[in-house]
Design an enzyme around this catalytic site. Structure first.
Site, mmCIF file in Angstrom:
data_model
loop_
_atom_site.group_PDB
_atom_site.id
_atom_site.type_symbol
_atom_site.label_atom_id
_atom_site.label_comp_id
_atom_site.label_asym_id
_atom_site.label_seq_id
_atom_site.Cartn_x
_atom_site.Cartn_y
_atom_site.Cartn_z
ATOM 1 N N HIS A 27 13.483 56.014 55.522
ATOM 2 C CA HIS A 27 14.407 54.932 55.857
ATOM 3 C C HIS A 27 15.455 54.780 54.754
ATOM 4 C CE1 HIS A 27 14.628 50.590 57.685
ATOM 5 N NE2 HIS A 27 15.668 51.320 58.005
ATOM 6 N N HIS B 130 8.927 55.289 57.603
ATOM 7 C CA HIS B 130 9.039 53.951 57.029
ATOM 8 C C HIS B 130 7.704 53.552 56.401
ATOM 9 C CE1 HIS B 130 12.543 52.894 59.733
ATOM 10 N NE2 HIS B 130 11.945 53.754 60.528
ATOM 11 N N GLU C 60 6.034 54.246 61.237
ATOM 12 C CA GLU C 60 5.705 53.329 60.144
ATOM 13 C C GLU C 60 4.342 53.696 59.561
ATOM 14 O OE1 GLU C 60 7.378 50.744 58.833
ATOM 15 O OE2 GLU C 60 8.862 50.165 60.363
ATOM 16 N N ASP D 33 12.120 52.275 51.641
ATOM 17 C CA ASP D 33 10.895 52.908 52.129
ATOM 18 C C ASP D 33 11.152 54.340 52.626
ATOM 19 O OD1 ASP D 33 12.306 51.300 54.168
ATOM 20 O OD2 ASP D 33 10.680 51.781 55.535
#
Length: 179
Positions: free
Chosen positions: A153, A32, A114, A163
């Site tokens: 994602h 992400h 992330e 993303d």
């Protein structure tokens, strides 16, 4: 052997996770991006979001985040610092409504990482290096995660998420992963 916590990274307090379904095998890695406010880096706000301590009055765009309970297993900042929020054996709340290989509820069987960034801003080399190192550890601990089971994602929530975006260099990442 399954891996719960990374050694040498900052563990952050997070309650936005729960147990995976009984017998569920970790078999997917989802990449992400996030920045808060959008496009701003180096702020404390992503950490606040994942820890449930975000000051919703700190920026006008945060109003929409009130009541949102979201997490990731790890967050890789632009300077390469890795923060871990959720043990890998637990289900982080990162994928939302999602599907992979005909299966829904990707949080049940995935790990979410992330990267501090945006869809269209180049990621830092140190972020790639940290992501590669982390991915190698995860692939060793969870052998069902193969290169074919590392996705963005955008791949598991098309039309809803974009993303890690066009700025993420998949070929560069996979080339470094092969070294």
């Amino acid at each position: 052997m399954p891996l719960d916590w990374l050694v040498g990274v900052n563990r952050r307090p997070c309650t936005f996770y729960d147990d995976r379904p009984t017998g569920e095998e970790v078999s997917l890695l989802v990449i992400h991006n996030i920045s808060l406010p959008a496009g701003e880096f180096g702020t404390p706000y992503v950490d606040g979001l994942f820890c449930g301590t975000l000051d919703y009055n700190a920026h006008a765009s945060f109003v929409d985040l009130q009541g949102v309970e979201v997490s990731a297993h790890c967050f890789i900042k632009r300077d390469g610092q890795v923060l871990q929020y959720v043990p890998f054996s637990k289900r982080a709340w990162h994928a939302g409504v999602s599907t992979f290989a005909g299966r829904t509820r990707c949080n049940d069987f995935s790990i979410g990482i992330e990267l501090e960034g945006t869809d269209d801003c180049a990621y830092e080399q140190v972020q790639y290096l940290q992501l590669v190192e982390l991915t190698k550890q995860l692939m060793t601990a969870y052998p069902a995660i193969t290169k074919q089971r590392i996705v963005g994602h955008c791949d598991i929530a098309p039309g809803r998420k974009t993303d890690p975006g066009s700025a993420f260099q998949w070929s560069k990442f996979f080339h470094q992963l092969d070294k």
